[in-house]
Enzyme design. Sequence first.
Site, short mmCIF file in Angstrom:
data_model
loop_
_atom_site.label_atom_id
_atom_site.label_comp_id
_atom_site.label_asym_id
_atom_site.label_seq_id
_atom_site.Cartn_x
_atom_site.Cartn_y
_atom_site.Cartn_z
N ARG A 130 -5.53 -2.11 8.50
CA ARG A 130 -6.66 -2.99 8.16
C ARG A 130 -6.17 -4.04 7.18
NH1 ARG A 130 -7.69 2.02 5.84
NH2 ARG A 130 -7.58 2.08 3.56
N ASP B 91 0.83 -1.20 0.00
CA ASP B 91 0.00 0.00 0.00
C ASP B 91 0.87 1.26 0.00
OD1 ASP B 91 -2.39 1.37 0.01
OD2 ASP B 91 -2.61 1.33 2.19
N GLU C 151 -11.84 -5.00 -5.28
CA GLU C 151 -12.41 -3.68 -5.03
C GLU C 151 -11.71 -2.57 -5.81
OE1 GLU C 151 -13.76 -6.50 -2.54
OE2 GLU C 151 -11.68 -5.86 -2.32
N ASN C 152 -10.52 -2.85 -6.33
CA ASN C 152 -9.76 -1.81 -7.03
C ASN C 152 -10.37 -1.39 -8.36
OD1 ASN C 152 -6.46 -2.93 -5.90
ND2 ASN C 152 -7.87 -1.44 -5.01
N SER D 140 -6.91 -5.72 -6.06
CA SER D 140 -8.01 -6.37 -5.37
C SER D 140 -9.29 -6.32 -6.20
CB SER D 140 -8.27 -5.70 -4.01
OG SER D 140 -8.96 -4.48 -4.19
#
Length: 238
Positions: free
Chosen positions: A190, A16, A63-64, A61
């Site tokens: 997270r 990240d 979600e990306n 991911s």
Amino acid sequence: MTSDRQRPAHVAIIMDGNGRWAQLRGRPRLFGHHQGAKRVKEIVRACPGLGVDYLTVFAFSTENWKRTQTEVAGLMRLFKSYIRREARSLHEENVRVRFIGDRVKLEPALVDLMDGLELMTAGNTGTNLTIALNYGGRDEVTRAARRLAHDVAQGKLDPRKISDETLPRYLDTHVLPDPDLVIRTSGEARISNFLLWQSAYAEYEFIDTLWPDFSAAVFADVLSRFGMRERRFGSVKA
């Protein structure tokens, strides 16, 4: 370097901070992703000397896809160019490469490159590099449950014999050991839907370093802290 008893054989990393790293320098987010891709190579090369047999990195991911079309398209180009550029050196350095995640949504040209790299390195016996691409932990468990249910419906699996050792055989990671250590860079604390089943007893390290600054020296420092932890897996110290 940590001792054999304390070393993490499998390290998973949530890479990240690429976009923020670039923005802090007044550059577009994709510049940070390109720098982050270069960092992967350094960390893979550091693994043998640090006693890490398995390295899993979270590249993209499920979600990306919510990111801007420009960034997503740029990332897909980056993944293709990375495979083309690094395939030969990964093979020559005896790295075994695998990809996990749902390939259905990925463009065929990228999937062909992924398949080719896996095939090229299938016989290698060095570091096991797993790249999570269009991967999500919930999505993986859902797909695994679907395959398990299919086998039950086909009479291949007795539902009365399903245990917590059954589902892992249907996961993308079925040939890999569970991670001992999960590292997330950039200061976020997270897990972002990463290796949910597999990380049940993993140790976690959340560090402030942005991924493009995550050097082999930083990696070694994190591993040294792992060596000081006592892992009990639910038991108590004798």
